[in-house]
Design a protein around this motif. Structure first.
Motif, mmCIF file in Angstrom:
data_model
loop_
_atom_site.group_PDB
_atom_site.id
_atom_site.type_symbol
_atom_site.label_atom_id
_atom_site.label_comp_id
_atom_site.label_asym_id
_atom_site.label_seq_id
_atom_site.Cartn_x
_atom_site.Cartn_y
_atom_site.Cartn_z
ATOM 1 N N ALA B 330 0.845 -1.192 0.000
ATOM 2 C CA ALA B 330 0.000 0.000 0.000
ATOM 3 C C ALA B 330 0.878 1.239 0.000
ATOM 4 O O ALA B 330 0.634 2.195 -0.753
ATOM 5 N N VAL B 479 -5.907 1.799 -3.971
ATOM 6 C CA VAL B 479 -4.800 1.114 -3.315
ATOM 7 C C VAL B 479 -5.283 -0.186 -2.674
ATOM 8 O O VAL B 479 -4.629 -1.227 -2.763
ATOM 9 N N ASP B 480 -6.442 -0.106 -2.049
ATOM 10 C CA ASP B 480 -7.011 -1.320 -1.453
ATOM 11 C C ASP B 480 -7.223 -2.398 -2.480
ATOM 12 O O ASP B 480 -6.924 -3.575 -2.249
#
Lengths: 97, 489, 502, 132
Positions: B330, B479-480
């Motif tokens: 991340a 990002v997740d």
């Protein structure tokens, strides 16, 4: 120097070639692979096939006439090539007429 | 063909068509050319954003495939590719607007804008490639499409830099090709990102290590991992928009993206872990981070200082990738986004200074803040972000990287990150300080249209840097999705 | 009816081209010489369409034979039409037509006079006809005769420039090529002694029964073929004639020699090795390893020599030596991918090198600069021509989407299938070296600042059309290679005797 | 070993042919006189005729012209003879072209010696002039 290298090279190749020659079918013997059905047909059938007594002529102008056509083309090519090489004058400067 | 597939294709094709159009316009029609360039970049970026919206909304991503010589050209979307695609295509719009101002007096605009647009399409191609062959294809094309931009000025230095760039890139590309060929034999012809890890399961770890390092060296050239970074500082002779976009965002991130693909799509997290190559990689990145910052400190030419800073910052992203932890990944993704947005502002500002004052060196910048307050102001704020100060976006990516290192029990990396932050501060802050406090005999100049064209994109992207710092959650869905793609949580 | 046409077409392609060649010398007196040139182009175009038709028939209905003069195989001459012939016929047509088109623009000026131009056309057509003949023939001695026509014609088109250096190069070429023919004929003699046949299928039959009796003789015989065709197709240590001959000739001649003439001999070599002797026997003799080795040496050495040249055409000539290495490497690999790669490289090198030589010819002619170091600014003066050169360069390097990549990829797969990692290294290294010797030309032409303002060169539209035709071929083969690739792999399959075609 | 030499002895025409072939090539490669090179070519081609004709020979065979009166005759293989007719034409063509080239070279350089030509050419090239 170059001569010597050439000679050594040729001798080496010569040895191998001799070995190869010893393996070839014996010269002049009637049962070599070359004296096979192909030769037989030419010798026995040339007269019936082509009407020529001379088998070489029969082959040149009938059985393998295509080769002969190309052979004359080789000659033609060479003649044109000689023309092209020998034609005088106007080298790369365009026609001067 | 679904809407998604059409959009994926169209986003690439539209820039190509734009490029051909630009090339066909005769020399004088400047305005028309500028409109086409900005328009094509804008439309293409809009398509990519819509793809993001479609993809994040439904969780499914379109795929397009066409066969070529027992290989297939394969375009697919995945969160990782989308991140890179969004980043590149969006920044491309701003860079094209900036270019319009920057190239105002250039005589070879046609050549410049043609290759500028072509590169945009190729970059999207890299982002959306669904298998290694397609990736390699666009990756190689990017080298050739950006070469004319590097040597644009045609000076001896530029040509020398271009030669260096081509040499490094081609050698790198041949490493990649060798790796692909090796992979081909190991997997029996499987090059699809989605199915490589499974097909690689039978290979011995020795072979896999060779394969991994072939890829790493290949992509490492464009990602400027030391000691493969030699081309990047010299490529700074290119026009500033090129340096800003290609050598801070598109090209170098293509290399980084390639490494990410290698680690996560080709090998997969588990396989890389089992190869036990992580210590070497982390050491390599740490060395690049520290050395890059140290060398940057010694540079006097502003663009070279930024280039070495880029080398150092790219290693952050790779570091995050190599830690092989969700938090670190991340961090890496965040850093990819934030570093790009921040670094492009710094380059833009440097370009404006160079255009308006002709100053190229850090030691000459004293007092420039007086006549170019907005430019140097943005530079100052954004360089704080680069260092990792709190209210700015750069902080968040470093924060995630640190958390990732801690979670992976690699506390030594914390030291590296902090040390590098300190070095960043050392080489960035004096610039701003001297710009606003120093004295110079420069007279304020009338604001030209060209300056406006350069200033507006700079300020807008700088604003993004601040907004992302205040609301880091904005980037989280993407990002997740990337993290979820590679780590089953 | 359709079948009869198809069968006769095989020999018709050759004979039609020959007849066109025969009447060319008569056309010197024609008022507009352009007509003669376009007639030649049209005939080549017809030959191309004939080739495409034949290839399609072969793919659809399998291979077929044609007995010339009605005499069946072991007695008469048999033409055998398989995927190899189809592939090479298409290659010849695709490359020879644009070269002829390019040549037609200022042929008379290039070679000196009208009659010389007519003779040049004659020889050009004879060369093409001989290559077509090589493609379709199934008879060993016929191969020899065709090779001779090709040799003499190609020597003569080098001499067409008619200045001292090119005549000297021609003489050197003729001497070495004749030594080559001598070796080829010697090899044919040996095969005749061993089998009593000249038809290649019959030779294969006889040899499969008896070859164990004379392994050394067979090996020596194949070495003769290798040396003979190797000299003619410039396999590395036997290449000495090529750089002079290819760099001194006029552009269409260089393009023709480098792209097609050499490939004709390679096709002949392939036929002798894989059709007459057969893959099973070849791979048991040490001959394929020698070929692979020579191929690899040629790739690297040719590229290194090319790097050292400053004269553009000489650099391209040495590049040919390097690229011929790829082809021989593929022949030596002797597996399906290797041979497919060989065929694809025959096509892609033919189109690419023709494009490069023609573009280089236009660049040299319009700027008067033959050295790469002088070429600064040429790109701005003639963007389309140099752009075409750029496409050729990228294809030669092996960038995807260009035809060069397709062939090199196949060769890579072939090397891997044999576990020959050295070959993989050499292939990739050869590509890098190709980049090293071709890209500087583009850098010079496009990005280097010229010392003085270059003249704006107006390349004639016909020549540009010829160049663009080749560009289109290269890119379309690179992007959608399916059709030709299928033909190539079918040709490879046929040579390897893997399976009977449907 | 004995058998090896006896086979070699029996195959003497092939040995002669290949020896002549080697002599021909040696002549082409080492002699700098262009005419001698052409003679070398002809020696080389001649050697191949010997090889072919020998391949077609049968002990006791007669020339392949059909004799209708005698059915017991053995004829030698007619094919190699026919082929060599073609071969002769080819070698004549090559000889003609090389002689023409030599004429041309003599016009340009005033010599028929390869080494001399090489020397003149390098000299001229060093002076930066063109030969015409």
């Amino acid at each position: 120097m170059a001569n010597k290298v050439a000679i050594v090279l040729l001798v080496c190749i010569g040895m191998v070639v001799l070995l190869a020659i010893s393996e070839l079918p014996l010269y002049g013997s009637p049962d070599t692979p070359a004296q096979n059905y192909v030769a037989e047909r030419y010798i026995q059938g040339a007269l019936d096939d082509t009407g020529a007594l001379n088998m070489v002529a029969a082959i040149v102008i009938d059985y393998r006439a295509y080769d002969t056509l190309i052979e004359t083309t080789v000659l033609f090519t060479a003649i044109i090539a000689v023309f092209l090489v020998l034609k005088k004058g106007t080298e790369g400067k365009g026609e001067q007429k | 063909m679904s809407v998604g597939v059409a959009l994926v294709l169209a986003s690439i094709v539209i820039t190509t068509i734009g490029a051909i159009w630009v090339a066909a316009i005769p020399g004088e029609a400047k305005t028309q050319r500028h409109c086409i360039v900005v328009g094509a970049a804008l439309v293409s970026a809009a398509m990519v954003w819509y793809l993001l919206y479609l993809g994040l909304g439904s969780g499914t991503y379109p795929a397009f495939r066409v066969g070529i010589a027992s290989l297939s050209l394969d375009l697919t979307l995945d969160p990782l590719g989308l991140t890179y695609g969004i980043l590149a295509s969006t920044l491309w719009v701003f860079a094209s607007i900036y270019s319009v101002g920057y190239m105002e007096h250039d005589t070879k605009q046609r050549q410049y804008f043609t290759f500028f647009l072509v590169s945009a399409g190729i970059t999207l191609g890299i982002a959306f490639s669904g298998n290694l062959f397609t990736f390699y294809l666009f990756y190689e094309l990017l080298t050739f499409a950006t070469y004319p931009l590097v040597v644009h000025s045609g000076t001896k230095d530029a040509l020398e830099a271009g030669r260096k760039y081509i040499r490094y890139s081609l050698v790198g590309a041949s490493f990649i090709l060798a790796a692909i060929v090796m992979l081909w034999t190991l997997t029996g012809g499987v090059l699809d990102f989605s199915s490589i890890p499974a097909a690689l399961a039978t290979a011995s770890s020795g072979q896999l290590r060779i394969l991994f390092f072939l890829f790493l060296i290949g992509f490492g050239v464009k990602a400027a991992i030391m000691p493969l970074h030699g081309w990047l500082p010299s490529a700074m002779v290119a026009p500033t928009p090129v340096s800003a976009l290609l050598h801070a965002v598109a090209v170098v991130n293509a290399g980084v993206f390639g490494v990410l693909r290698t680690v996560y799509s080709v090998f997969g997290v588990d396989l890389v872990k089992s190869l036990s190559v992580r210590p070497i990689l982390l050491v390599l990145c740490s060395v690049t981070i520290i050395l890059g910052s140290l060398i940057a400190l010694k540079q006097d030419v502003l663009k070279r200082r930024l280039a070495y800073s880029t080398i150092s910052q790219l290693a952050y992203i790779l570091l995050g990738a190599f830690i092989l932890h969700p938090l670190a990944l991340a961090g890496a993704m965040l850093h990819m986004i934030f570093h790009s947005t921040l670094k492009i502002v710094l380059f833009f500002a440097a370009g404006i200074v160079a255009e308006e004052t002709g100053y190229l060196k850090v030691s000459e910048l004293g007092g420039t803040g007086r006549i170019l307050p907005v430019t140097m102001g943005s530079f100052g704020i954004i360089s704080l972000g680069m260092i990792g100060m709190l209210p700015l976006s750069g902080f968040w990516s470093k924060y995630y990287l640190m958390r990732g290192s801690l979670a992976a029990d690699a506390w030594i990396l914390l030291v590296v990150l902090l040390l590098s932050g300190l070095l960043n501060a050392l080489y960035f802050i004096p610039i701003t300080v001297s710009a606003f406090t120093g004295t110079s005999d420069l007279k304020p100049r009338r604001k030209t249209k060209a300056l406006l064209f350069m200033l507006v994109p700079t300020v807008i992207i700088a604003a993004f840097g601040v907004i992302f710092g205040l609301y880091p959650g904005l980037t989280l869905p993407l990002v997740d999705a990337v993290v979820a793609q590679f780590f089953s949580l | 009816m359709a079948l009869a046409f198809r069968d006769n077409l095989a020999v018709l392609v050759v004979v039609a081209l020959l007849s066109t060649a025969y009447i060319m010398p008569l056309l010197t007196k024609i008022r507009r010489f352009r007509v003669a040139e376009y007639f030649a182009v049209a005939m080549l175009g017809l030959a191309l369409s004939g080739g495409i038709y034949l290839a399609r028939e072969i793919l659809l209905h399998g291979t077929f034979t044609y007995a010339v003069g009605g005499w069946p195989a072991p007695w008469g001459i048999e033409l055998s039409l398989d995927a190899v012939s189809g592939f090479f016929l298409i290659t010849i047509g695709v490359v020879a037509t644009p070269i002829m088109l390019y040549a037609s623009v200022d042929l008379i000026k290039e070679v000196g006079s009208r009659s010389r131009a007519a003779w040049f056309l004659t020889l050009f057509l004879l060369l093409v006809a001989a290559l077509c003949g090589l493609a379709v023939t199934g008879d060993l001695f016929n191969i020899y005769v065709m090779v001779e026509v090709a040799t003499i014609a190609s020597c003569a088109i080098v001499a067409a420039r008619n200045d001292a250096t090119s005549v000297e190069a021609t003489f050197k070429y003729l001497m070495l090529a004749t030594i080559g023919s001598g070796f080829v004929l010697l090899g044919i003699g040996f095969l005749f002694v061993l089998t009593g046949n000249l038809n290649m299928n019959f030779i294969a039959q006889e040899l499969s029964m008896s070859w164990q009796k004379y392994p050394t003789a067979l090996w020596v015989c194949l070495s003769f073929f290798m040396v003979g065709f190797g000299v003619k197709s410039a396999l590395f240590p036997l290449h000495v004639w090529l750089p002079d001959a290819h760099s001194t000739a006029i552009a269409p001649s260089s393009a023709m020699l480098s792209s097609l003439a050499i490939k004709g001999y390679i096709i002949a070599l392939l036929k002798v090795f894989y059709v007459a002797v057969g893959a099973k026997i070849i791979t048991r003799l040490p001959i394929t390893d020698i070929l692979t080795l020579l191929g690899m040496v040629a790739i690297i050495a040719g590229a290194l020599f090319a790097l050292a040249q400053d004269e553009l055409k000489r650099r391209l000539a040495f590049s040919t030596i390097s690229q011929v290495g790829y082809i021989f490497l593929g022949i030596g690999l002797g597996n399906i991918h290797g041979l497919t790669g060989t065929f694809m490289h025959i096509l892609s090198h033919a189109t690419t090198k023709a494009l490069l030589f023609l573009a280089a010819g236009a660049m040299i002619k319009h700027t008067g600069k033959s050295r790469i170091s002088e070429m600064a600014g040429v790109g701005a003066a003639m963007p389309v021509t140099v752009g075409a050169f750029a496409v050729g360069s990228l294809s030669m390097i092996g960038i995807p989407l260009f035809s060069g990549f397709v062939s090199k990829w196949q060769l890579l797969l072939g090397s891997l299938a044999n576990g020959n990692y050295l070959a993989v290294l050499v292939l990739v290294g050869g590509s890098l070296l190709a980049a090293a010797y071709l890209l500087p030309v583009l850098r010079m032409a496009f990005f280097e600042r010229p010392l003085q303002k270059p003249v704006v060169a107006n390349v004639s539209y016909v020549q540009l059309a010829a160049l663009l035709f080749l560009v289109v071929v290269i890119i379309s083969v690179g992007v959608v290679p399916d059709g030709v690739l299928q033909l190539a792999s079918e040709a490879a399959t046929a040579l390897l005797g893997l399976e009977v075609l449907p | 070993m004995g058998e090896f030499w006896s086979r070699i002895l029996q195959n003497y025409p092939y040995v002669f042919a290949l020896a002549l072939f080697a002599i021909g090539i040696y002549t082409i490669l080492t002699h700098s006189n262009l005419f001698k090179k052409v003679i070398g070519i002809n020696i080389m081609e001649g050697s191949i005729y010997i090889l072919f004709i020998a391949a077609g020979n049968v002990r006791g065979g007669v020339a392949p012209i059909l004799d209708m009166t005698d059915t017991t005759l053995t004829y030698v293989h007619p094919l190699p003879q026919a082929l060599m007719l073609t071969g002769i034409v080819v070698s004549v063509s090559v000889t003609a072209l090389s002689l023409a080239l030599i004429m041309k070279l003599y016009r340009f350089y005033g010599t028929v010696d390869a080494k001399e030509i090489m020397r003149i050419r390098t000299e001229v090239r060093a002076n930066g002039a063109r030969i015409s």
